[in-house]
Design an enzyme around this catalytic site. Structure first.
Site, PDB file in Angstrom:
ATOM      1  N   HIS A 159       9.008   5.861   4.573  1.00 53.84           N
ATOM      2  CA  HIS A 159       9.625   7.031   5.207  1.00 53.84           C
ATOM      3  C   HIS A 159       9.799   8.156   4.192  1.00 53.84           C
ATOM      4  CE1 HIS A 159      12.641   9.088   7.858  1.00 53.84           C
ATOM      5  NE2 HIS A 159      13.136   9.449   6.679  1.00 53.84           N
ATOM      6  N   GLU A 160      10.293   7.808   3.002  1.00 56.39           N
ATOM      7  CA  GLU A 160      10.528   8.824   1.977  1.00 56.39           C
ATOM      8  C   GLU A 160       9.216   9.379   1.440  1.00 56.39           C
ATOM      9  OE1 GLU A 160      13.361   9.943   1.822  1.00 56.39           O
ATOM     10  OE2 GLU A 160      14.466   8.311   2.777  1.00 56.39           O
ATOM     11  N   HIS A 185       7.915  11.864   3.845  1.00 52.86           N
ATOM     12  CA  HIS A 185       8.580  13.165   3.683  1.00 52.86           C
ATOM     13  C   HIS A 185       7.853  14.000   2.629  1.00 52.86           C
ATOM     14  CE1 HIS A 185      12.009  13.362   6.264  1.00 52.86           C
ATOM     15  NE2 HIS A 185      12.620  12.296   5.771  1.00 52.86           N
ATOM     16  N   GLU A 218      12.486  14.080  10.638  1.00 56.76           N
ATOM     17  CA  GLU A 218      12.851  12.663  10.531  1.00 56.76           C
ATOM     18  C   GLU A 218      11.978  11.809  11.454  1.00 56.76           C
ATOM     19  OE1 GLU A 218      14.834  11.271   8.320  1.00 56.76           O
ATOM     20  OE2 GLU A 218      15.114  13.288   7.493  1.00 56.76           O
TER      21      GLU A 218
END
EC number: 3.4.24.-
Length: 297
Positions: A144-145, A148, A223
């Site tokens: 997820h990071e 980003h 997100e």
């Protein structure tokens, strides 16, 4: 380099849009007649609106390390740290970005990514996250990071924040000048008075609230994209779903207010949801379920 060009292009676009739209509507001429130089005000608004956002972006990595006490893993001290570094490296390679710095900090379950450039970013996880989740779930959070970073979310949110800040500064002063002239009622003193100052103060608060809602909406969308990005990097949405479900049952670790949008968790219901930088966990899990169902068809 492309993102810097995008940043500069956005700056110029904001000035152009503000000036052209006002002139087309006749507002530019009316404002100029009242003693306002629209072009100068647009440039002033641009500088004020973007300066803070740019500085925050450029300082995001050192400030994140300092404010959270994050320790960058230069040489892994144990098997967990070695696994963390290797996992982030693999994810970064899949995402096509440079290897981020990997850090660990003391705290309740949370993680974040930050940095002005996608090839020199920072990914940090808390000790609480490492202790409260299994490796598949931690890997999903790391995905997820990394997503980003690959999506350029830090720069994108900075651009959006700068744009809305510019409009807040500009519109508050235009309204302030008009209100001040109405209050003066033909007074020969063409300088701004108390009506201008009070109106600008009030408008900046009101417009600032609206701007916060806009920025928060964009943050929630990123997100969803980062969750989907993790699923893509791992080849399955299940680990990210499990990670979000686990996070929903844990007490989230608080990050400094300037970094609240960077964390892995957050979100709420009611009116507060308008200002939330993260969607509720239930919505994020539902979006991943829909992604899985769409992929199965």
């Amino acid at each position: 380099m492309k993102r810097i060009v995008l940043f500069l292009a956005t700056n110029l676009a904001v000035v152009l849009v503000l000036t052209v739209v006002l002139n087309l509507l006749g507002v530019g001429r009316a404002v100029s007649a009242e003693g306002i130089n629209v072009g100068a005000l647009a440039v002033f608004s641009l500088v004020v609106g973007f300066t803070g956002s740019i500085i925050s972006l450029l300082m995001s990595k050192p400030m994140a390390k300092w404010s959270t006490g994050a320790r960058v893993i230069d040489q892994p001290a144990n098997s967990t740290e070695l696994w963390l570094v290797n996992t982030v490296r693999q994810l970064a390679e899949r995402a096509g970005i440079g290897m981020p710095e990997v850090a660990v900090y003391e705290g309740e379950p949370n993680a974040f990514a930050t940095g002005a450039f996608k090839n020199s970013a920072l990914v940090a996880v808390s000790t609480g996250l490492l202790q409260g989740m299994n490796r598949d779930e931690v890997e999903a959070v790391l995905g997820h990071e990394v997503a980003h970073i690959a999506n350029g979310d830090m720069v994108t949110l900075t651009l959006i924040q700068g744009v809305v800040n510019t409009f807040v500064v500009f519109l508050a002063r235009v309204v302030g000048f008009f209100v001040d002239k109405v209050l003066l009622r033909g007074n020969d003193d063409r300088g701004p008075g108390i009506g201008y100052m009070v109106t600008v103060f009030v408008c900046e608060i009101v417009f600032g609230l609206v701007a916060s809602i806009i920025v928060a909406w964009f943050s929630r969308q990123r997100e969803f994209r980062a969750d989907a990005g993790s699923a893509n990097l791992l080849g399955s949405a299940v680990p990210m779903q499990n990670a979000l479900a686990r996070l929903g049952g844990l007490h989230p670790g608080a990050l400094p207010s300037s970094m609240s949008a960077s964390g892995i968790s957050g979100g709420g219901g009611g009116w507060g949801a308008l200002f939330s930088t993260h969607p509720p966990m239930e919505e994020r899990i539902a979006a991943l379920q829909a992604l899985r169902q769409g992929g199965a068809r």
